[in-house]
Design a protein around this motif. Structure first.
Motif, short mmCIF file in Angstrom:
data_model
loop_
_atom_site.label_atom_id
_atom_site.label_comp_id
_atom_site.label_asym_id
_atom_site.label_seq_id
_atom_site.Cartn_x
_atom_site.Cartn_y
_atom_site.Cartn_z
N PRO A 317 25.62 9.39 -15.29
CA PRO A 317 25.59 8.67 -14.01
C PRO A 317 24.38 7.75 -13.88
O PRO A 317 23.37 7.89 -14.59
N CYS A 318 24.49 6.80 -12.98
CA CYS A 318 23.37 5.90 -12.67
C CYS A 318 22.23 6.70 -12.04
O CYS A 318 22.38 7.88 -11.70
N LEU A 319 21.11 6.03 -11.82
CA LEU A 319 19.95 6.72 -11.26
C LEU A 319 20.19 7.19 -9.84
O LEU A 319 19.66 8.21 -9.41
N ASN A 320 20.98 6.43 -9.08
CA ASN A 320 21.35 6.83 -7.72
C ASN A 320 20.14 7.27 -6.90
O ASN A 320 19.26 6.46 -6.63
N THR A 321 20.06 8.55 -6.54
CA THR A 321 18.93 9.02 -5.73
C THR A 321 18.10 10.06 -6.48
O THR A 321 17.50 10.95 -5.85
N ARG A 322 18.04 9.96 -7.80
CA ARG A 322 17.17 10.85 -8.55
C ARG A 322 15.75 10.78 -8.00
O ARG A 322 15.25 9.70 -7.66
N ASP A 323 15.09 11.91 -7.95
CA ASP A 323 13.75 11.96 -7.36
C ASP A 323 12.77 11.07 -8.12
O ASP A 323 11.97 10.35 -7.51
N ASP A 324 12.83 11.09 -9.46
CA ASP A 324 11.88 10.27 -10.23
C ASP A 324 12.13 8.78 -10.00
O ASP A 324 11.19 7.98 -9.94
N TRP A 325 13.39 8.40 -9.84
CA TRP A 325 13.70 7.00 -9.56
C TRP A 325 13.24 6.59 -8.17
O TRP A 325 12.69 5.50 -7.97
N MET A 326 13.41 7.46 -7.18
CA MET A 326 12.98 7.12 -5.83
C MET A 326 11.45 6.99 -5.75
O MET A 326 10.93 6.13 -5.05
N HIS A 327 10.75 7.83 -6.50
CA HIS A 327 9.29 7.68 -6.57
C HIS A 327 8.93 6.35 -7.23
O HIS A 327 8.01 5.64 -6.78
N ALA A 328 9.64 6.00 -8.31
CA ALA A 328 9.37 4.73 -9.00
C ALA A 328 9.67 3.54 -8.09
O ALA A 328 8.92 2.56 -8.07
N LEU A 329 10.78 3.61 -7.35
CA LEU A 329 11.14 2.53 -6.44
C LEU A 329 10.09 2.39 -5.34
O LEU A 329 9.73 1.27 -4.95
N THR A 330 9.58 3.51 -4.86
CA THR A 330 8.52 3.47 -3.84
C THR A 330 7.29 2.74 -4.36
O THR A 330 6.72 1.88 -3.67
N GLN A 331 6.86 3.08 -5.56
CA GLN A 331 5.70 2.41 -6.15
C GLN A 331 5.98 0.93 -6.40
O GLN A 331 5.10 0.08 -6.21
N LEU A 332 7.19 0.62 -6.79
CA LEU A 332 7.58 -0.78 -7.01
C LEU A 332 7.45 -1.57 -5.72
O LEU A 332 6.91 -2.69 -5.70
N VAL A 333 7.93 -1.00 -4.63
CA VAL A 333 7.86 -1.67 -3.33
C VAL A 333 6.41 -1.85 -2.89
O VAL A 333 6.01 -2.93 -2.44
N ILE A 334 5.61 -0.82 -3.04
CA ILE A 334 4.21 -0.90 -2.61
C ILE A 334 3.46 -1.96 -3.43
O ILE A 334 2.67 -2.74 -2.89
N ARG A 335 3.73 -2.00 -4.74
CA ARG A 335 3.05 -3.01 -5.57
C ARG A 335 3.44 -4.42 -5.15
O ARG A 335 2.59 -5.32 -5.08
N HIS A 336 4.72 -4.65 -4.90
CA HIS A 336 5.15 -5.99 -4.52
C HIS A 336 4.73 -6.35 -3.11
O HIS A 336 4.63 -7.54 -2.77
N ALA A 337 4.47 -5.34 -2.27
CA ALA A 337 3.94 -5.63 -0.93
C ALA A 337 2.51 -6.14 -1.01
O ALA A 337 2.05 -6.86 -0.11
#
Length: 371
Positions: A317-337
């Motif tokens: 399956p895709c990453l969907n809502t895997r915990d490690d992916w959601m943490h990575a997405l959070t850091q991605l958003v904060i960096r781009h902010a």
């Protein structure tokens, strides 16, 4: 003269507020021909998606495709539809809610996180307007396509720009162009594969199937092909497997023109003749499972592989809502902010220190140098 939409009530001295908009491709409202038809019309009317002169394309789209394809597509959607609705909508909404929670934990308590679809609803214009009404004058748009393509991320940027043309008071605006080589994204992909292998063992081949685009887009300078290959290379390195055990393919062809090769289904059909009896297939170019992964890959391609002599087919399956992916997405958003995060007036000194500590730990875990 431009016609601007009414501005929301403004309060002098108000504190800047950050809005984050996750955007995915889209889905019809229901798995019926009546619902699929307007969705397909919007999708296939996008000049970023179909680069054929309008005068030539209009009769093909309206007189042929929209009279034949909706019923066939509706059957495919019906095969993956859930009690909650379209899997893509369900996963995207959950990603937005989880991201809001992770950002709150990082100290960004007043950031507004929303989600939209490029085609269908909720639309980009309506969710941008909602962010504006919520007082967001700093907006980060996050197309959920890891690899940049003009037909996906470029189209999202077009739609955002079109809506902002109707605003008099423009926000500060930032985009996540792509994250095909983001360390957190690659690490989450690798962990996803490793978890599957720990449970099921390794197949003879790992097939990485990306959504296809017409070949001429590569010739004209679209970087999508290159970014897909970089993702595949980085993932193979993270998994520490021999390059020949990992294969990159492209799926979801439409029309008679040549698309990026090799094609996924023909590749799977040919592998058993080469002695390959088992395959693991995943789709790193999709941030959430959808029609193209659940029906095309997990159903159609599985049947094709087994019918042509394959013995074992596993869809990862895709990453969907895997915990490690959601943490990575959070850091991605904060960096781009960027400085929006550092300058968040609602964020305490303790919050800022905690966020910096987490960011440094994440960088160290990926072998990055820390200041």
């Amino acid at each position: 003269m431009a016609r601007y939409r009414p501005e929301p009530a403004h309060s002098h001295g108000s504190v800047p507020r950050v809005g984050v908009l996750l955007v995915n491709l889209g889905s019809p409202e229901a798995p019926t021909a009546a619902a699929v038809r307007p969705y397909l019309k919007q999708f296939l009317s996008d000049p970023r998606v179909v680069e054929i002169p309008r005068l030539a394309w209009w009769p093909i789209l309206n007189l042929v495709i929209l009279n034949t394809r909706p019923a066939k597509s509706a059957e495919k959607y019906a095969s993956i539809w859930t009690d909650e609705g379209s899997p893509l909508r369900v996963h995207t909404e959950r990603q937005a809610k989880l991201l809001a929670g992770f950002l709150t934990e990082a100290g960004h308590r007043d950031w507004r996180v929303d989600w939209a679809m490029r085609y269908g609803r909720p639309s980009i214009p309506e969710r941008l307007d909602a962010l504006r009404e919520a007082g967001c004058d700093r907006i980060l748009v996050v197309p959920m396509y890891p690899q940049y393509a003009g037909s996906t991320t470029g189209s999202v940027m077009d739609e955002v720009a079109d809506r902002l043309r109707t605003w008099r008071n423009l926000p500060e605006l930032r985009f996540v162009r792509s994250y095909h080589d983001d360390p957190g994204y690659i690490a989450a992909l690798a962990a996803n594969v490793q978890a599957h292998w720990a449970k099921n063992g390794q197949a003879d081949r790992l097939i990485l199937s990306f959504h296809g685009v017409p070949r001429f887009t590569l010739d004209k300078g679209d970087p999508y092909h290159c970014e897909c290959h970089k993702t595949a290379r980085l993932l193979a390195e993270a998994l520490e497997v021999a390059p020949e055990r990992v294969m990159l393919t492209f799926q979801s062809r439409f029309g008679k023109a040549e698309w990026l090769k090799p094609y996924t289904q023909p590749t799977l059909e040919a592998l058993p003749k080469q002695g390959v009896r088992s395959v693991d297939v995943m789709c790193p170019g999709f941030a959430a499972d959808c029609l193209e992964t659940l029906e095309e890959i997990a159903m159609e391609c599985k049947e094709a592989f087994l019918t042509h002599g394959g013995k074992h087919f596993h869809y990862i399956p895709c990453l969907n809502t895997r915990d490690d992916w959601m943490h990575a997405l959070t850091q991605l958003v904060i960096r781009h902010a960027g400085h929006w995060a550092d300058a968040d007036p609602r964020r305490s000194v303790a919050d800022r220190q905690l966020g910096r500590t987490r960011a440094l730990a994440l960088g160290a875990s990926h072998g990055e140098k820390t200041p």
